[in-house]
Every structure is written in structure tokens, then in C-alpha cells.
Scaffold this motif. Structure first.
Motif, mmCIF file in Angstrom:
data_model
loop_
_atom_site.group_PDB
_atom_site.id
_atom_site.type_symbol
_atom_site.label_atom_id
_atom_site.label_comp_id
_atom_site.label_asym_id
_atom_site.label_seq_id
_atom_site.Cartn_x
_atom_site.Cartn_y
_atom_site.Cartn_z
ATOM 1 N N LEU A 247 -9.098 -1.669 -9.086
ATOM 2 C CA LEU A 247 -8.134 -2.750 -8.907
ATOM 3 C C LEU A 247 -8.299 -3.698 -10.087
ATOM 4 O O LEU A 247 -9.305 -4.393 -10.209
ATOM 5 N N SER A 248 -7.327 -3.701 -10.961
ATOM 6 C CA SER A 248 -7.436 -4.435 -12.223
ATOM 7 C C SER A 248 -6.496 -5.632 -12.208
ATOM 8 O O SER A 248 -5.291 -5.495 -12.421
ATOM 9 N N LEU A 249 -7.061 -6.800 -11.953
ATOM 10 C CA LEU A 249 -6.276 -8.030 -11.849
ATOM 11 C C LEU A 249 -6.482 -8.921 -13.074
ATOM 12 O O LEU A 249 -7.496 -8.831 -13.757
ATOM 13 N N LEU B 180 -2.040 10.373 1.122
ATOM 14 C CA LEU B 180 -1.759 10.738 -0.266
ATOM 15 C C LEU B 180 -3.047 10.890 -1.072
ATOM 16 O O LEU B 180 -3.159 11.779 -1.916
ATOM 17 N N ILE B 181 -4.020 10.026 -0.790
ATOM 18 C CA ILE B 181 -5.306 10.114 -1.497
ATOM 19 C C ILE B 181 -5.955 11.473 -1.244
ATOM 20 O O ILE B 181 -6.616 12.041 -2.125
ATOM 21 N N GLN B 182 -5.749 12.030 -0.066
ATOM 22 C CA GLN B 182 -6.312 13.343 0.254
ATOM 23 C C GLN B 182 -5.743 14.438 -0.645
ATOM 24 O O GLN B 182 -6.364 15.489 -0.824
ATOM 25 N N GLN C 268 0.829 -1.206 0.000
ATOM 26 C CA GLN C 268 0.000 0.000 0.000
ATOM 27 C C GLN C 268 0.866 1.261 0.000
ATOM 28 O O GLN C 268 1.345 1.706 1.029
ATOM 29 N N VAL C 269 1.026 1.814 -1.183
ATOM 30 C CA VAL C 269 1.794 3.049 -1.349
ATOM 31 C C VAL C 269 0.873 4.263 -1.441
ATOM 32 O O VAL C 269 1.235 5.367 -1.035
ATOM 33 N N THR D 291 -3.480 0.496 -3.094
ATOM 34 C CA THR D 291 -4.276 1.716 -2.964
ATOM 35 C C THR D 291 -5.264 1.597 -1.811
ATOM 36 O O THR D 291 -5.845 0.522 -1.606
ATOM 37 N N ASP D 292 -5.458 2.676 -1.099
ATOM 38 C CA ASP D 292 -6.509 2.717 -0.076
ATOM 39 C C ASP D 292 -7.822 3.030 -0.797
ATOM 40 O O ASP D 292 -8.177 4.187 -1.021
#
Length: 290
Positions: A263-265, A229-231, A223-224, A249-250
Motif C-alpha cells: 500500500l503506497s500512499l 481474486l487474490i486466490q 476493495q476490488v 486490496t485484501d
């Protein structure tokens, strides 16, 4: 090994369907179990399916499983309608069997070792990883184009991580005419980034620049993109996270701020299954000396 090999293909997504098709055309006896079922797109996708797991396990010498082998640690991943328990699969493993898959279950590896069969994990093979990175990068860009209201051309793009997928993605975004920044932890990676006409950024300095991006692509399996950071991310930004589950990602923070984050898996299996299947078949051929 010879052309007389019996090959069982089970579970997975469209990649396994296409692998069955390619190998069958090359003259191999193929047994199918629990393959995908895309009736509108691939009307013969399921082919002539075997009735039971025991049937394919008793008839085959080579077993081609999915990528990933399992998503829950208990069942073999399948986008078809069969539930294949890993414990059940292990019951039938016999001496000399050759088992293929991606991120093969530890239990399967343990039983294979005990019974003198062999596991071949696609995700540990360098050439497969490099080729799959291309499919992953192209699929991530396709998702960005579909999900965004703006062009990639002259947009500000951030790629987190500069491994195989990060390199393939950053390079293709650059050739789309985007302004590409790559954030990584190691100075040596950032030197390579700069040499490839991209903007380098130390990962721990991310907060200084993150407000400027229209697209963020994460390839780092940790989780980077934390809440702090999202804020700072602008609300119009699109985040495409291609790191392995649970991503980097949060997503709760993104949802709270109204930022679209995906989220692309399993991108190769969704966007380029036929090409991906060819890559895997080539690797199998090399191993078996077909």
C-alpha cells in the motif's frame, strides 16, 4: 494580497519543507512549525522553527498545511516530531485567514466558515490533481522496479481504474515497453483505453485474466482485489496499491498466499517532493495573484 503576507507552514512531509524554501527565496516572511526532520538528507529541513502553534497563528495571515491534512482525524499530519492537535489549531483561526491543505479536516472547514476565513483544498483543484498524477505514476513505477526481480519491459501489467492516476500510470508503463491491460467499469473508459493502444478489460470480467499478470497497480479507492481474486493471482506477481487508505486490496489474503502487496500512499511527497512543492506554490501564487 501582497508580498507583505506572513506565511506559516506547518506539518506535512518534504513538500512543505520545499514550499517554505521556495516562498522564502521569493521574499516572503515564513514561519515554520512541526516541519519534517530528515537530518541526513535535508540538514536544514527544520529551518528556524517557531516554538509554539500560537506563535505562528498569531503572526501569520496564510497557513499552509499538509497533504493529507490529517491521517487520524484528530491531529494534523506531520513527519516531524511535533504533535499538532486539530482542536488546538482551530482555536486560533481568525477572520480573513487563508488555509491551504489537502483533504482539509471538516472541523477546520466548519470553524473557518463560522469565522469568515477561507480554506483552499489542493485535492479539489483540477490542475494540481493532474500534475500530482504524474508524480504518483512515476513513484509507483519506481516502487515496482525496486520491489520486483523482473523488468517492466515486456512484462504483463494490469492497471485497475482509469482516472487521472490510472491514465498517467498506464501511459508510462506502455512507454516502458510493458504489455498493459486496464480494467475499468465504464464502456466509455474502455474505448479510450483501446484508443491509447492499451488492452481494455471490464472490471467485472477480471477473474478471467488476472492469472496472467506480473504487476498489478490499483488506483481504485474500494476493495476490488478481494480474496477470491487474490486466490487466482500468481505468487510471483507484485501488487502496488496507490488508492487512498485503506486501499483496494485484501492484504491479509495476499500475506496468506505469500504475494508481495504494497500500500503506497503519499507518493508525490516521497518520490518528487521538490517538483510537487513547485506545483503547489504555482497554485498558491495564482490564487493570491502574487
Amino acid at each position: 494580497m501582497s508580498m507583505n503576507l506572513n506565511i506559516a507552514i506547518f506539518g506535512g512531509d518534504k513538500r512543505n519543507y520545499y514550499m517554505a524554501e521556495v516562498l522564502e527565496k521569493r521574499g516572503y516572511q515564513i514561519f515554520r512549525y512541526g516541519l519534517c526532520s530528515y537530518d541526513d538528507e535535508l540538514k536544514s529541513c527544520s529551518g528556524e522553527m517557531e516554538d509554539s502553534l500560537s506563535s505562528i497563528m498569531n503572526q501569520a495571515d496564510v497557513f499552509i498545511g499538509p497533504i493529507p491534512f490529517s491521517k487520524d482525524g484528530h491531529t494534523i499530519y506531520s513527519s516531524g516530531n511535533k504533535v499538532i492537535e486539530i482542536d488546538d489549531f482551530c482555536k486560533y483561526i481568525k477572520k480573513g485567514d487563508l488555509i491551504f491543505g489537502g483533504n482539509i479536516s471538516p472541523l477546520v472547514q466548519k470553524i473557518s466558515l463560522e469565522r469568515k476565513s477561507f480554506c483552499y483544498d489542493y485535492l479539489k483543484v483540477e490542475d494540481i490533481a493532474l500534475k500530482n498524477a504524474v508524480s504518483t505514476a512515476e513513484g509507483a513505477i519506481a516502487e515496482a522496479i525496486i520491489e520486483s526481480d523482473i523488468n517492466l519491459y515486456q512484462s504483463n501489467c494490469l492497471v485497475l481504474g482509469y482516472g487521472k492516476c490510472g491514465k498517467a500510470l498506464a501511459n508510462r508503463l506502455y512507454h516502458f515497453g510493458a504489455y498493459v491491460t486496464v480494467a475499468a467499469r465504464k464502456e466509455v473508459q474502455l474505448i479510450e483505453v483501446a484508443n491509447n493502444h492499451l488492452q481494455p478489460l471490464l472490471l467485472d470480467k477480471l477473474e478471467r485474466k488476472i492469472t496472467q499478470f506480473d504487476f498489478i497497480f490499483n488506483t481504485i479507492p474500494a476493495q476490488v482485489l478481494e480474496e477470491s481474486l487474490i486466490q487466482l493471482v500468481k505468487k510471483e506477481c507484485l501488487i502496488i496499491d496507490i488508492a487512498s487508505m485503506p486501499g483496494g486490496t485484501d492484504f491479509d489474503a495476499c500475506k496468506a498466499r505469500g504475494i508481495k502487496a504494497i500500500l503506497s500512499l503519499g507518493i508525490p511527497g516521497r518520490y518528487a517532493p521538490k517538483s510537487s512543492a513547485e506545483i503547489l506554490v504555482q497554485s498558491i501564487e495564482h490564487l493570491l495573484h502574487l
